[in-house]
Design a protein around this motif. Structure first.
Motif, short mmCIF file in Angstrom:
data_model
loop_
_atom_site.label_atom_id
_atom_site.label_comp_id
_atom_site.label_asym_id
_atom_site.label_seq_id
_atom_site.Cartn_x
_atom_site.Cartn_y
_atom_site.Cartn_z
N LEU A 136 21.44 -52.91 -11.50
CA LEU A 136 20.30 -52.39 -10.75
C LEU A 136 19.17 -53.43 -10.81
CD1 LEU A 136 19.08 -49.85 -9.32
CD2 LEU A 136 18.19 -49.19 -11.57
N ARG A 137 18.67 -53.85 -9.64
CA ARG A 137 17.69 -54.93 -9.62
C ARG A 137 16.52 -54.63 -8.69
NH1 ARG A 137 19.82 -58.86 -12.52
NH2 ARG A 137 22.10 -58.98 -12.71
N ASP A 138 15.32 -54.78 -9.24
CA ASP A 138 14.06 -54.67 -8.48
C ASP A 138 14.01 -53.40 -7.62
OD1 ASP A 138 12.69 -56.91 -9.40
OD2 ASP A 138 13.73 -58.24 -8.01
N PHE A 139 14.34 -52.27 -8.22
CA PHE A 139 14.29 -51.02 -7.47
C PHE A 139 12.88 -50.45 -7.56
CE2 PHE A 139 15.36 -46.95 -5.80
CZ PHE A 139 16.49 -47.18 -5.03
N PRO A 140 12.30 -50.03 -6.43
CA PRO A 140 10.91 -49.56 -6.44
C PRO A 140 10.74 -48.23 -7.17
CG PRO A 140 11.89 -49.26 -4.27
CD PRO A 140 12.88 -50.04 -5.06
N VAL A 141 9.63 -48.13 -7.89
CA VAL A 141 9.24 -46.91 -8.61
C VAL A 141 7.84 -46.54 -8.13
CG1 VAL A 141 8.81 -45.84 -10.85
CG2 VAL A 141 10.59 -47.59 -10.63
N VAL A 142 7.67 -45.34 -7.60
CA VAL A 142 6.40 -44.89 -7.04
C VAL A 142 5.75 -43.91 -8.01
CG1 VAL A 142 5.29 -43.67 -5.14
CG2 VAL A 142 7.19 -45.23 -4.67
N ARG A 143 4.49 -44.16 -8.35
CA ARG A 143 3.78 -43.25 -9.26
C ARG A 143 3.10 -42.13 -8.46
NH1 ARG A 143 -1.82 -44.54 -9.26
NH2 ARG A 143 -2.27 -46.65 -8.48
N TYR A 144 2.90 -41.01 -9.12
CA TYR A 144 2.22 -39.87 -8.51
C TYR A 144 1.69 -38.98 -9.63
CZ TYR A 144 6.29 -37.05 -9.80
OH TYR A 144 7.28 -36.41 -10.52
N VAL A 145 0.79 -38.07 -9.32
CA VAL A 145 0.26 -37.13 -10.32
C VAL A 145 1.11 -35.87 -10.28
CG1 VAL A 145 -1.73 -35.77 -11.03
CG2 VAL A 145 -2.07 -38.06 -10.10
N GLY A 146 1.68 -35.51 -11.42
CA GLY A 146 2.51 -34.32 -11.48
C GLY A 146 3.41 -34.33 -12.70
N SER A 147 4.52 -33.61 -12.61
CA SER A 147 5.48 -33.50 -13.70
C SER A 147 6.85 -33.98 -13.22
CB SER A 147 5.57 -32.05 -14.20
OG SER A 147 5.96 -31.19 -13.14
N PRO A 148 7.76 -34.29 -14.14
CA PRO A 148 9.06 -34.82 -13.72
C PRO A 148 9.81 -33.87 -12.78
CG PRO A 148 8.75 -35.13 -16.08
CD PRO A 148 7.62 -34.26 -15.61
N ASP A 149 10.26 -34.38 -11.66
CA ASP A 149 11.10 -33.65 -10.71
C ASP A 149 10.43 -32.41 -10.12
OD1 ASP A 149 13.63 -35.28 -10.89
OD2 ASP A 149 13.39 -34.74 -12.98
N ASP A 150 9.10 -32.45 -9.98
CA ASP A 150 8.42 -31.39 -9.25
C ASP A 150 8.53 -31.67 -7.75
OD1 ASP A 150 6.70 -33.51 -8.91
OD2 ASP A 150 5.01 -32.61 -9.97
N ALA A 151 7.81 -30.92 -6.91
CA ALA A 151 7.94 -31.09 -5.46
C ALA A 151 7.57 -32.51 -5.00
CB ALA A 151 7.10 -30.05 -4.72
N PRO A 152 6.42 -33.07 -5.41
CA PRO A 152 6.11 -34.44 -4.97
C PRO A 152 7.11 -35.47 -5.50
CG PRO A 152 4.13 -33.34 -5.78
CD PRO A 152 5.28 -32.47 -6.15
N GLY A 153 7.53 -35.30 -6.76
CA GLY A 153 8.49 -36.25 -7.32
C GLY A 153 9.84 -36.19 -6.64
N THR A 154 10.28 -34.98 -6.29
CA THR A 154 11.55 -34.83 -5.58
C THR A 154 11.47 -35.45 -4.18
OG1 THR A 154 12.08 -32.79 -6.79
CG2 THR A 154 13.24 -33.15 -4.72
N ALA A 155 10.32 -35.26 -3.51
CA ALA A 155 10.16 -35.83 -2.17
C ALA A 155 10.20 -37.35 -2.21
CB ALA A 155 8.84 -35.34 -1.56
N ILE A 156 9.60 -37.95 -3.24
CA ILE A 156 9.64 -39.41 -3.38
C ILE A 156 11.08 -39.89 -3.55
CG2 ILE A 156 9.05 -41.32 -4.93
CD1 ILE A 156 6.38 -39.83 -5.45
N GLN A 157 11.83 -39.22 -4.43
CA GLN A 157 13.22 -39.62 -4.68
C GLN A 157 14.08 -39.44 -3.43
OE1 GLN A 157 14.75 -38.31 -8.73
NE2 GLN A 157 12.78 -37.26 -8.68
N ASN A 158 13.85 -38.35 -2.70
CA ASN A 158 14.63 -38.12 -1.48
C ASN A 158 14.35 -39.17 -0.41
OD1 ASN A 158 15.71 -35.86 -2.65
ND2 ASN A 158 14.54 -34.38 -1.45
#
Length: 256
Positions: free
Chosen positions: A99-121
């Motif tokens: 796995l190389r240089d994969f983007p990680v986006v920060r947000y305010v919340g908790s692990p795998d909440d609605a915003p976090g799930t939307a980012i991963q999707n």
């Protein structure tokens, strides 16, 4: 060496249905408890963690005797330079997993909440901040990163196979941080205590005070849950269990 297929940064896709992928290796093989609150045996780190440097104390001013007719003046203390703001994205590399240089986006919340799930999707991995999340890369505490395994861009498809001693590189702005994986834990989404332990400053050990930068790489254990007849999921499609790889910071270097 463990052969790994080379993986390059996936093209980010548009927002998709809120389905979380799963990850994992057999909890019995890892020596973990499916309850999510018990830690497996910690593997010793192969590299010693760099000690933090103490801030030098400012020398006290030596007052001079002023002339009778001249008032004395006071000197304002020097201001410390403010740290550079954290970029919205960092980039994660795990050489052992290809796995190389994969983007990680920060947000305010908790692990795998609605915003976090939307980012991963949408493609990237997600990193929560704030009271229910973690800290930024290189900061004392728990830098949390969550990603899909079997859907969307699948950055953590091979995460369960990561072993103690594997390195995790995080590029944030002009700094590259090197973490070393030390142990594995399981998190239960049905246990508030287990969830709180996942995002604790010392991952899995909320009773301890954080003294060093740490990292948690987390992905879900859908195949393992389904193999045991556990089809529970939350409203975002998260299965009950997640597999977390925990590491400590061992090196910090400038990116040229």
């Amino acid at each position: 060496m463990r052969p790994r297929p080379s993986r390059t940064t996936a093209t980010l896709v548009g927002g998709a249905a809120l389905l979380l992928a799963a990850c994992g290796s057999d909890p019995a093989a890892l020596g973990e408890d499916l309850g999510g609150d018990r830690l497996g045996p910690a593997s010793p780190s192969k590299s010693s963690e760099p000690s933090d440097l103490s801030e030098p104390s400012e020398p006290a001013d030596t007052p001079a005797t002023p002339p009778a007719a001249r008032p004395t003046t006071t000197r304002s203390p020097d201001r410390a330079a403010a740290p550079a703001p954290e970029p919205a994205r960092s980039f994660l590399t795990v050489p052992a997993l290809g796995l190389r240089d994969f983007p990680v986006v920060r947000y305010v919340g908790s692990p795998d909440d609605a915003p976090g799930t939307a980012i991963q999707n949408a493609g990237p991995m997600a990193s929560p901040r704030g009271p229910a999340g973690g800290v930024g890369p290189g900061v004392v505490g728990n830098f949390l990163v969550t990603g899909h395994r079997t859907s969307h861009t699948m950055p953590f498809a091979d995460l369960p196979s990561a072993r103690a001693g594997d390195r995790v590189l995080v590029r944030s702005g002009e700094v590259e941080l090197v973490y070393e994986i030390t142990r594995t834990r399981w998190t239960s989404f049905r246990s508030p205590r287990s969830l709180a332990a996942q995002s604790a400053p010392v991952p899995g050990r909320p009773e301890q005070e954080a003294t060093r930068p740490m990292i948690t790489l987390s992905t879900c254990a859908t195949p393992e849950d389904h193999a045991r007849g556990n089809y529970w999921s939350d409203r975002f499609g998260n299965p009950e269990h997640r597999i977390d790889k925990i590491g400590v910071l061992v090196e910090r270097r400038q990116v040229r």
